[in-house]
Scaffold this motif. Structure first.
Motif, PDB file in Angstrom:
ATOM      1  N   ALA A   1       0.816  -1.217   0.000  1.00 14.73           N
ATOM      2  CA  ALA A   1       0.000   0.000   0.000  1.00 14.73           C
ATOM      3  C   ALA A   1       0.850   1.268   0.000  1.00 14.73           C
TER       4      ALA A   1
ATOM      5  N   GLY B   1       0.037   8.057   6.550  1.00 17.57           N
ATOM      6  CA  GLY B   1      -0.919   7.260   7.327  1.00 17.57           C
ATOM      7  C   GLY B   1      -1.609   6.149   6.543  1.00 17.57           C
ATOM      8  N   ILE B   2      -1.274   6.005   5.281  1.00 18.39           N
ATOM      9  CA  ILE B   2      -1.975   5.011   4.460  1.00 18.39           C
ATOM     10  C   ILE B   2      -1.717   3.591   4.975  1.00 18.39           C
TER      11      ILE B   2
ATOM     12  N   SER C   1      -3.892   2.784   7.922  1.00 18.40           N
ATOM     13  CA  SER C   1      -5.313   2.582   7.627  1.00 18.40           C
ATOM     14  C   SER C   1      -5.538   1.246   6.921  1.00 18.40           C
ATOM     15  N   GLU C   2      -4.513   0.721   6.279  1.00 13.62           N
ATOM     16  CA  GLU C   2      -4.744  -0.536   5.552  1.00 13.62           C
ATOM     17  C   GLU C   2      -4.378  -1.783   6.355  1.00 13.62           C
TER      18      GLU C   2
END
Ligand SMILES: Cc1cc2nc3c(=O)[nH]c(=O)nc-3n(C[C@H](O)[C@H](O)[C@H](O)COP(=O)(O)O)c2cc1C
Ligand code: FES
Lengths: 160, 617
Positions: B578, B603-604, B607-608
């Protein structure tokens, strides 16, 4: 083609300066942006000085003065979407397509925009893609959405 | 369309519509509002049409596509009348079963029922669902009863009878008096007494006057006006007709946000239908009253929700506010006396005329009468549109109707009133939804947005968010707003990026005070509220940012770093895939690591990650 289009938009609104915003809305909707030429025509037909047409067109966020990409991805950054992670979605779009909100990719395929709210706040975060709504978005869903649009475009190109 | 020339015609038409509908043994009500459409209600509607056709049910089962029912989180929604059976999260694949089981055999499809998250029980009807039970839906209830594109539906529930009563049984003065007695206050944010506004406009000199409906709904995170205009446009039109007659206007304008395409479509259809049936035009219902309405779309500028900027925009100009030394009720659109009211304000008018002012004033608190529609959103279980009696404590709304926090993290605050409002902490949740009490607490009802925030929301970031919004939306005409908001944003940005100093807090308060006294319009006057209210209730968050250079909520990018927790990490590789910046290294099934040099803290990855293994330091 574009001129007949413009004609029908201007019809029954000629020489009515107060119709300026409505006319620009229709042009934006049908052409995707407002070109300098169109502004000149509108100025003449409605009887509004070109400078005023330009200041109205640049004041309101609804109007784009540059052509937009084939796919327009609009990310809602309203409060409800913000507290549920709209920033992540902007970051994802930014990183994946290498453009910031308001910009179009070099190949003209994608424009990324942000909007203050589309009124689907209960389903935040919300993204609209060419007018259709996607709710409860996250970075992964956006990545897939962009990829699917990209592959749709390559398919169309190879069919040409 | 049949012309309705008299009050008698209206009554006869209503009876005929009701008679025609007696043949239906059931009605499938499906929400087709923007929210449910986003959840693909369109496919469900198509499938229902097909199934009704296939089973030859078109003459015995009615399909009604309506506007928003409010419980958007559960969409697409179907209610089956007369028993009001409630199905949620309906997909096109469910339709066959709904028709064959429920419609043809009176059996319930349990899988589609709503499960009460607290008790775990299945709930059959809408009225038993806690989300609806705690509400008082005076206006919203009609959204379920009418197809917004059907004037017949509106007439069937008694629509336009208030107009008839007004035109033939009341004088314009007594209409104004009735609105005064109802103590209705504007729902657009300011809470100005509607009756007073109408009286001043009525008395203003001039033959030509205007009424305007403000449907610009600029508060990002609020959508009450969209739902009312989109779901029940004739209600708003009827309110405007009554208002126009009372103040002596023959032309009205609806200024609607262009980001609401469905609302624009539906109000256009409604205006067309009203014209065709003679409810707009000359000699309405056989009286001497003439009135018509023009629809204008907004250009996406927040400031155009402000009355004088809105009027400039209607005149085709740049939407800059004017100083309010003369009131728009005297010198408004095209310099004529103008009454501007919000969508929800107009929507309250027909019922006041029909049931009397005392029925309206019987509800609510001392200074705030009637009900208020709120958009309940953010970090909460049941998001959606709710309508409660004025005076209802915030805690009832957040916890009873909203069901509390949506992901285990405790609720920390609620933001009300949008960019002009403020953030109230949980300790203040006893406060009622009341114009004056919320104002005294440093916030306001505003238009009715209610964004719930939990411990992962940073209050300094929220202040920065609103300042960014306001800087962007300030029209730039007056100096206090143009420069003041930018300066405040600079300071708050310093604080969120670790450059803040304690003395800057005082400067923020000073700037806020100056703005509220000197800015030209409401945008600037209230622009400091989000900062001042967070400083008032969450000062320690600012102090931690400044003194410890930490963001307790883990939001402010410059003050945090991400790391992978080796204990819970399952080495699935999802984060690595990601990360758009290739900042995560590590082979599959081996420990992963974040390269802090490459990481931009977007922050990806966090979140994943499905195992909550990305931690914030
Ligand atoms: C910056 C700004 C934005 C506003 N936006 C809106 C809006 O989107 N909708 C609205 O009804 N009122 C809005 N208002 C309030 C209007 O100026 C006006 O008070 C209101 O529409 C009057 O209607 P009411 O008395 O029925 O509330 C805004 C005010 C300001 C200062
Ligand atoms: S805040 Fe995103 S849809 Fe309203």
């Amino acid at each position: 083609m574009q001129n007949t289009n413009l004609d029908s938009i201007l019809e029954s609104r000629r020489s009515q300066p107060h119709q300026l915003i409505e006319v620009l809305q229709d042009i934006q909707e049908q052409h995707g942006y407002i070109s300098e030429e169109t502004m000149a025509t509108v100025s003449e037909e409605l009887g509004v000085p070109l400078m005023d047409v330009y200041s109205v067109a640049s004041f309101y966020k609804s109007f784009s003065l540059k052509p937009r990409g084939k796919n327009v991805i609009t990310i809602c950054t309203g409060t409800a979407c913000h507290v549920r992670g709209a920033k992540l979605i902007v970051n994802q779009a930014n990183a994946q397509l290498d453009v910031a909100p308001g910009e179009t990719t070099d190949d003209g395929q994608f424009t990324i925009e942000h909007v203050n709210c589309v009124g689907a706040c209960a389903l935040a975060p919300v993204v609209t893609e060419n007018g259709s709504y996607h709710h409860h978005m996250d970075s992964g869903k956006l990545r897939k959405l962009i990829k699917s649009l990209e592959s749709k475009d390559t398919e169309e190109n190879s069919n040409d | 369309m049949t012309k309705i020339n008299t009050v008698n015609d209206l009554e006869n038409l209503r009876n005929k519509i009701l008679e025609d509908r007696e043949k239906f043994r059931a009605t499938l009500v499906i929400c087709g509002g923007t929210g449910c459409q986003a959840s693909r209600a369109g496919g469900v509607i198509d499938e229902i049409k097909k199934e009704l056709d296939n089973h030859g049910l078109n003459e015995s089962v009615c399909l009604r596509t309506t506007g928003c029912h409010g419980f958007c989180e559960q969409g697409p929604l179907i209610v089956i009348e007369p028993d009001n059976l409630f199905y949620c999260h309906v997909t096109p694949d469910d339709v066959h079963e709904i028709i064959t089981k429920t419609i043809l055999n009176n059996e319930i499809v349990e899988r589609l029922l709503y499960t009460d998250p607290v008790s775990g029980n299945l709930i059959k009807t809408e009225s038993e669902i806690p989300f609806y039970k705690a509400q008082d839906r005076q206006i919203l209830t009609q959204n379920r009863q009418v197809d917004p594109c059907s004037i017949e539906d509106y007439i069937a529930i008694g629509g336009y009878t208030a107009l008839g009563k007004t035109l033939f049984e009341m004088s314009p003065e007594s209409v104004v008096q009735e609105i005064m007695d109802s103590e209705l206050r504007g729902r657009g944010g300011g809470g100005f007494p509607t009756g007073l506004k109408w009286a001043e406009c009525r008395e203003a000199p001039g033959d030509e006057k205007y009424v305007i409906c403000n449907a610009d709904e600029g508060d990002p995170g609020a959508y009450m006006d969209r739902c009312v205009l989109e779901g029940n446009p004739h209600l708003v039109l009827e309110g405007m007709l009554i208002g126009a007659w009372a103040i002596g206007a023959s032309q009205g304008h609806i200024y609607v946000r262009n980001e609401y395409p469905l609302a624009v479509d539906n109000i256009r259809v409604a205006v067309q239908q009203a014209r065709e049936s003679g409810l707009l035009g000359d000699g309405i219902l056989g009286s001497k009253f003439s009135f018509d309405v023009e629809i204008s779309r907004g250009g996406g500028a927040f400031v155009c929700g402000e009355s004088t900027a809105l009027m400039a925009s209607l005149e085709g100009k740049v939407g800059e506010p004017k100083p309010k030394d003369v009131h728009t009720v005297i010198d408004g659109l095209w310099h004529k006396p103008t009454t501007l009211n919000n969508v929800e304000t107009w929507a309250n008018v027909p019922a006041i005329m029909k049931n009397g002012s005392s029925a309206f004033a019987a509800k609510g608190s001392k200074g705030s009468k009637g009900t208020k529609i709120l958009a309940l959103t953010g970090c909460i279980k049941n998001t959606g549109l709710v309508e409660v009696e004025m005076g209802t404590p915030i805690k009832n709304i957040v916890f009873d109707i909203g069901g509390g926090a949506n992901n285990e993290k405790p609720v920390k605050a609620v933001q009300t009133g949008g960019p002009s409002g403020g953030c109230l902490p949980v300790e203040k949740f006893d406060l009622p939804v009341d114009f004056d009490e919320l104002y005294d607490a440093g916030s306001m009802i505003g238009s009715g947005g209610m964004v719930v925030m939990d411990e992962e929301t940073c209050m300094v970031d929220v202040a920065k968010y609103f300042l960014t919004f306001l800087q962007d939306e300030s029209c730039g005409k007056c100096v206090p707003c143009r420069i003041g908001v930018s300066r405040m944003l600079e300071i708050v940005t310093d604080i969120t990026e670790g450059r803040g100093k304690l003395e800057q807090i005082n400067l923020l308060e000073e700037l806020g005070d100056t703005l509220s006294h000197t800015a030209l319009c409401g945008l600037g006057k209230t622009a400091a509220n989000p900062v001042l209210s967070t400083l008032r209730y969450f000062r320690e968050e600012y102090e931690i940012h400044i003194e410890e250079k930490k963001c307790p909520a883990g939001v402010c990018q410059e003050l945090i770093t991400y790391a992978i927790d080796p204990e819970s990490c399952t080495f699935c590789g999802l984060c690595k895939k990601a990360c758009p910046h290739n900042a995560i290294t590590g082979e599959k099934k081996q420990a992963h690591e974040i390269d802090l040099g490459l990481c931009i803290k977007c922050g990806i990855c966090r979140s994943e990650c499905k195992f909550e293994s990305i931690i914030i330091n």
